[in-house]
Design a protein around this motif. Structure first.
Motif, short mmCIF file in Angstrom:
data_model
loop_
_atom_site.label_atom_id
_atom_site.label_comp_id
_atom_site.label_asym_id
_atom_site.label_seq_id
_atom_site.Cartn_x
_atom_site.Cartn_y
_atom_site.Cartn_z
N CYS A 210 0.83 -1.20 0.00
CA CYS A 210 0.00 0.00 0.00
C CYS A 210 0.87 1.26 0.00
CB CYS A 210 -0.96 0.01 1.18
SG CYS A 210 -0.19 0.07 2.81
N ILE A 211 0.30 2.32 -0.55
CA ILE A 211 1.00 3.58 -0.68
C ILE A 211 -0.04 4.69 -0.75
CG2 ILE A 211 1.05 3.59 -3.20
CD1 ILE A 211 3.98 4.59 -3.00
N PHE A 254 10.16 -3.28 -8.55
CA PHE A 254 10.49 -1.85 -8.52
C PHE A 254 11.90 -1.52 -9.01
CE2 PHE A 254 7.24 -2.53 -5.25
CZ PHE A 254 6.29 -1.59 -5.63
N GLY A 255 12.68 -2.53 -9.36
CA GLY A 255 14.05 -2.27 -9.77
C GLY A 255 15.01 -2.34 -8.59
N ALA A 256 16.29 -2.19 -8.87
CA ALA A 256 17.32 -2.37 -7.84
C ALA A 256 17.22 -1.36 -6.71
CB ALA A 256 18.70 -2.29 -8.49
N LEU A 288 1.66 -7.76 4.60
CA LEU A 288 1.33 -6.35 4.40
C LEU A 288 2.62 -5.53 4.36
CD1 LEU A 288 -0.74 -4.05 4.21
CD2 LEU A 288 -0.90 -4.08 6.71
N VAL A 289 2.78 -4.72 3.32
CA VAL A 289 3.96 -3.88 3.14
C VAL A 289 3.49 -2.46 2.82
CG1 VAL A 289 6.05 -3.49 1.75
CG2 VAL A 289 5.27 -5.84 2.21
N SER A 290 4.13 -1.46 3.41
CA SER A 290 3.76 -0.07 3.10
C SER A 290 4.99 0.72 2.66
CB SER A 290 3.12 0.61 4.31
OG SER A 290 4.07 0.82 5.34
N PHE A 291 4.77 1.67 1.77
CA PHE A 291 5.83 2.58 1.35
C PHE A 291 5.82 3.83 2.22
CE2 PHE A 291 6.19 0.15 -2.58
CZ PHE A 291 7.56 0.25 -2.83
N ARG A 292 7.01 4.35 2.46
CA ARG A 292 7.15 5.54 3.30
C ARG A 292 7.21 6.82 2.47
NH1 ARG A 292 11.67 3.27 7.65
NH2 ARG A 292 10.47 1.42 8.29
N VAL A 293 7.17 6.66 1.16
CA VAL A 293 7.20 7.81 0.25
C VAL A 293 5.90 7.81 -0.54
CG1 VAL A 293 9.71 7.85 0.10
CG2 VAL A 293 8.40 6.47 -1.52
N GLU A 296 3.74 9.22 -6.08
CA GLU A 296 4.37 9.98 -7.15
C GLU A 296 5.88 9.74 -7.25
OE1 GLU A 296 0.64 12.33 -6.15
OE2 GLU A 296 2.11 11.10 -5.10
N ASN A 297 6.49 9.23 -6.16
CA ASN A 297 7.94 9.02 -6.14
C ASN A 297 8.35 7.56 -6.39
OD1 ASN A 297 7.93 11.68 -5.43
ND2 ASN A 297 8.76 11.39 -3.37
N VAL A 298 7.37 6.72 -6.70
CA VAL A 298 7.66 5.29 -6.87
C VAL A 298 7.30 4.88 -8.30
CG1 VAL A 298 7.13 2.96 -6.08
CG2 VAL A 298 7.21 4.84 -4.43
N PHE A 299 8.23 4.19 -8.95
CA PHE A 299 8.04 3.80 -10.35
C PHE A 299 8.05 2.28 -10.46
CE2 PHE A 299 10.09 7.93 -10.13
CZ PHE A 299 9.20 8.70 -10.88
N LEU A 300 7.14 1.77 -11.27
CA LEU A 300 6.96 0.33 -11.43
C LEU A 300 7.65 -0.18 -12.68
CD1 LEU A 300 3.14 0.21 -10.64
CD2 LEU A 300 5.00 -0.39 -9.08
N ILE A 301 7.93 -1.47 -12.67
CA ILE A 301 8.51 -2.14 -13.84
C ILE A 301 7.46 -3.07 -14.43
CG2 ILE A 301 10.25 -3.81 -14.60
CD1 ILE A 301 12.13 -2.66 -12.55
N ASP A 302 7.26 -2.97 -15.70
CA ASP A 302 6.54 -3.98 -16.46
C ASP A 302 5.07 -4.14 -16.09
OD1 ASP A 302 7.33 -5.28 -18.66
OD2 ASP A 302 8.14 -7.03 -17.67
N LYS A 303 4.71 -5.33 -15.56
CA LYS A 303 3.32 -5.79 -15.52
C LYS A 303 2.55 -5.39 -14.27
CE LYS A 303 4.94 -10.22 -13.68
NZ LYS A 303 6.22 -10.71 -14.12
#
Length: 333
Positions: A210-211, A254-256, A288-293, A296-303
């Motif tokens: 979640c974000i 999310f990439g490296a 359950l995992v949450s982002f702290r940012v 708008e600051n998180v970019f996804l890869i692919d699917k």
């Protein structure tokens, strides 16, 4: 077909969803291929199948308190630790559910009939070792006495101060403390969550990520668009610890440079095991995992894509982020 929001509500209540194992987004084969591309030799066969007592070990354990705040312990009969004390625990048998296994172990080792109410902790280690710790109520039976000693245990008793006894291992100290915190409910705790009865042929980790979007102040969740929209799911690499599986999966999404995030714990466990024979010895943990940012600051890869949920459901989801509002996962290195 359930909507994404209905599935999220089910998972937050500890229930199963109808997603099948084929929706796995990051199989062992894909993990091994990614490792090989980096020049790292794979450690786990791509065709690994969890088979109880052969390639996977499930342990059940019960931490039970009476009205006096005493915890139920049993005295070991096994030659390697005879006379020492421990919580009722043991390996699951083929064909058992987690609920049936913990009831059996408590009855065999203490003489008491146990009604499990909730998981309070899950522990895991490499080589596909998992321990499910439950609490609940005693509903019958008679406390085992030394005269009833057998190969399962020498006796059982309610204990106020475990420091007075010689313990088989000190690993039960934090488990008893966790059980006492849940039992006394002096601070908010997760709802009662029992394992959901659902068959799996693999060891799986499902993520509820979640974000919050800064522009709308609304909560979004991560979805995979592989064949159909679903919560991201990967196979657990049993030769590594679960933190490693999570880290590798997040990098695949999310990439490296994965932005700052926090794993909070487990909200549901899916397992069945019936009928015996190995094909149903898998399980699925939903974390359950949450982002702290902000989004708008998180970019996804692919699917993968972000999905905005209703405000009410977003509030319910974020209410589960504080400590003790998910089932703690203890990863033993």
């Amino acid at each position: 077909m359930d909507s994404i929001e209905n599935k999220l509500q089910k998972l937050l209540e500890g229930n199963s969803v109808n997603d099948n194992d084929d929706l796995c987004d990051f199989t062992l084969l894909e993990q091994n291929e990614a490792a090989a591309a980096k020049g790292v030799a794979p450690l786990t066969p791509s065709d690994y199948v969890p088979v109880l007592r052969e390639t996977v070990t499930y342990i059940v354990m019960a931490v039970i308190f009476n009205n006096h705040g005493e915890v139920l312990l049993m005295q070991e009969a096994k030659r390697s630790c005879a006379g020492q004390w421990y919580l009722p625990a043991g390996r699951m048998d083929p064909g058992e559910t987690i609920q049936d296994a913990v009831k059996r172990e408590v009855l065999e080792e203490t003489g008491l009939e146990f009604d499990p109410k909730t998981l309070i902790m899950i522990e895991c280690a490499s080589k596909a070792w998992f321990r499910f710790i439950l609490t609940g109520d005693i509903v019958g039976g008679e406390l085992k006495t030394p005269a009833q000693a057998d190969a399962e245990s020498l006796q059982a008793k309610w204990v106020k101060d475990i420091k007075e006894l010689s313990l088989r291992a000190n690993d039960i100290n934090p488990i008893i403390e966790r059980g006492r915190i849940f039992y006394e409910k002096k601070e908010p705790q997760h709802p009662c969550i029992m394992p959901a009865i659902k068959r799996h042929s693999k060891l799986l980790l499902r993520l509820i990520v979640c974000i919050r979007q800064k522009s709308s102040n609304r909560v979004h969740i991560l979805l995979s668009e592989k064949t159909e929209g679903h919560f991201p799911m990967c196979e657990i690499n049993h030769r590594k610890n679960l933190h490693s599986t999570l880290r590798t999966f997040m990098m695949d999404i999310f990439g490296a440079d994965v932005p700052p995030h926090k794993p909070h714990g487990i909200v549901s466990v899916e397992h069945c095991g019936e009928p015996a024979g190995g094909v149903n010895d898998g399980m699925c943990l939903t974390m359950l995992v949450s982002f702290r940012v902000p989004l708008e600051n998180v970019f996804l890869i692919d699917k993968y894509t972000w999905f905005m949920i209703s405000k009410d459901l977003g509030d319910r989801l974020t209410a589960r982020l504080p400590k003790n509002l998910t089932i703690p996962l203890n990863v033993i290195r």
